[in-house]
Design a protein around this motif. Structure first.
Motif, PDB file in Angstrom:
ATOM      1  N   VAL A  35       0.869  -1.172   0.000  1.00 25.03           N
ATOM      2  CA  VAL A  35       0.000   0.000   0.000  1.00 25.03           C
ATOM      3  C   VAL A  35       0.908   1.224   0.000  1.00 25.03           C
ATOM      4  O   VAL A  35       1.755   1.371   0.869  1.00 25.03           O
ATOM      5  N   VAL A  38       1.293   5.494   2.906  1.00 19.04           N
ATOM      6  CA  VAL A  38       0.721   5.287   4.228  1.00 19.04           C
ATOM      7  C   VAL A  38       1.765   5.692   5.257  1.00 19.04           C
ATOM      8  O   VAL A  38       2.916   5.273   5.191  1.00 19.04           O
ATOM      9  N   TYR A  99      -5.942  -7.341   2.490  1.00 20.47           N
ATOM     10  CA  TYR A  99      -7.241  -6.925   1.969  1.00 20.47           C
ATOM     11  C   TYR A  99      -7.440  -7.549   0.595  1.00 20.47           C
ATOM     12  O   TYR A  99      -6.497  -7.981  -0.042  1.00 20.47           O
ATOM     13  N   LYS A 103     -10.828  -2.259  -1.806  1.00 19.66           N
ATOM     14  CA  LYS A 103     -11.220  -1.541  -0.597  1.00 19.66           C
ATOM     15  C   LYS A 103     -10.235  -1.814   0.539  1.00 19.66           C
ATOM     16  O   LYS A 103     -10.123  -2.937   1.019  1.00 19.66           O
ATOM     17  N   LEU A 104      -9.538  -0.764   0.965  1.00 20.49           N
ATOM     18  CA  LEU A 104      -8.590  -0.879   2.065  1.00 20.49           C
ATOM     19  C   LEU A 104      -9.319  -0.949   3.398  1.00 20.49           C
ATOM     20  O   LEU A 104     -10.379  -0.337   3.558  1.00 20.49           O
ATOM     21  N   PRO A 106     -10.366   0.126   7.096  1.00 15.66           N
ATOM     22  CA  PRO A 106     -10.470   1.479   7.639  1.00 15.66           C
ATOM     23  C   PRO A 106      -9.225   1.912   8.422  1.00 15.66           C
ATOM     24  O   PRO A 106      -8.848   3.073   8.392  1.00 15.66           O
ATOM     25  N   LYS A 109      -6.883   3.129   5.702  1.00 16.21           N
ATOM     26  CA  LYS A 109      -7.358   4.333   5.004  1.00 16.21           C
ATOM     27  C   LYS A 109      -7.095   5.595   5.812  1.00 16.21           C
ATOM     28  O   LYS A 109      -6.723   6.617   5.257  1.00 16.21           O
ATOM     29  N   LYS A 110      -7.263   5.522   7.125  1.00 16.97           N
ATOM     30  CA  LYS A 110      -7.084   6.731   7.931  1.00 16.97           C
ATOM     31  C   LYS A 110      -5.621   7.143   8.061  1.00 16.97           C
ATOM     32  O   LYS A 110      -5.336   8.219   8.552  1.00 16.97           O
ATOM     33  N   GLY A 112      -3.586   7.144   5.273  1.00 12.87           N
ATOM     34  CA  GLY A 112      -3.172   7.506   3.925  1.00 12.87           C
ATOM     35  C   GLY A 112      -2.891   8.994   3.776  1.00 12.87           C
ATOM     36  O   GLY A 112      -3.000   9.774   4.721  1.00 12.87           O
ATOM     37  N   ASP A 114      -4.524  11.338   2.532  1.00  9.98           N
ATOM     38  CA  ASP A 114      -5.647  12.263   2.769  1.00  9.98           C
ATOM     39  C   ASP A 114      -6.073  12.293   4.234  1.00  9.98           C
ATOM     40  O   ASP A 114      -7.045  12.956   4.592  1.00  9.98           O
ATOM     41  N   ALA A 115      -5.360  11.540   5.080  1.00  9.36           N
ATOM     42  CA  ALA A 115      -5.720  11.469   6.496  1.00  9.36           C
ATOM     43  C   ALA A 115      -5.491  12.814   7.175  1.00  9.36           C
ATOM     44  O   ALA A 115      -4.560  13.537   6.880  1.00  9.36           O
TER      45      ALA A 115
END
Length: 116
Positions: A35, A38, A99, A103-104, A106, A109-110, A112, A114-115
């Protein structure tokens, strides 16, 4: 520090297309994929995992056929069931997550780009 690693398709000099494969790690009966972008902190050493061979590269000798062994580290704040870091040293470790599809989890995702 996080980097994405993958083989990509390309053309050889004779015009044939070479294969591609993604960076995968097998650890405790789960498959993890890389990924990119991150933010993470490498935790304690957890053991070893297997990086399976890329089956479409051809020309592998017997030692490459079963894959290579990678050192596994925990990721602070995330369960190893969701994500781990792999590499020869903590400084070289790559972030990988368990995964499927696109879809990663959650928890990933937080962290990444855009976090907040």
């Amino acid at each position: 520090m996080v980097s994405a690693v993958a083989c990509t398709a390309g053309s050889s000099s004779d015009g044939e297309e070479s294969g591609s494969c993604e960076y995968r790690i097998l650890y405790q009966d789960r498959t993890y994929r890389d990924v990119a972008n991150v933010k993470f902190t490498v935790g304690e050493k957890l053991g070893d995992a297997t990086k399976p061979p890329c089956g479409d590269t051809g020309g592998q000798d017997a030692s490459e056929a079963s894959g290579t062994t990678e050192t596994v580290y925990g990721v602070d704040g995330i369960s190893p069931k969701v994500a781990i870091a792999v590499g020869d040293t903590p400084d070289e470790a790559k972030f990988v997550a368990a995964y499927s599809g696109t879809k990663l989890p959650p928890e990933v995702k937080k962290r990444g780009p855009d976090a907040a």
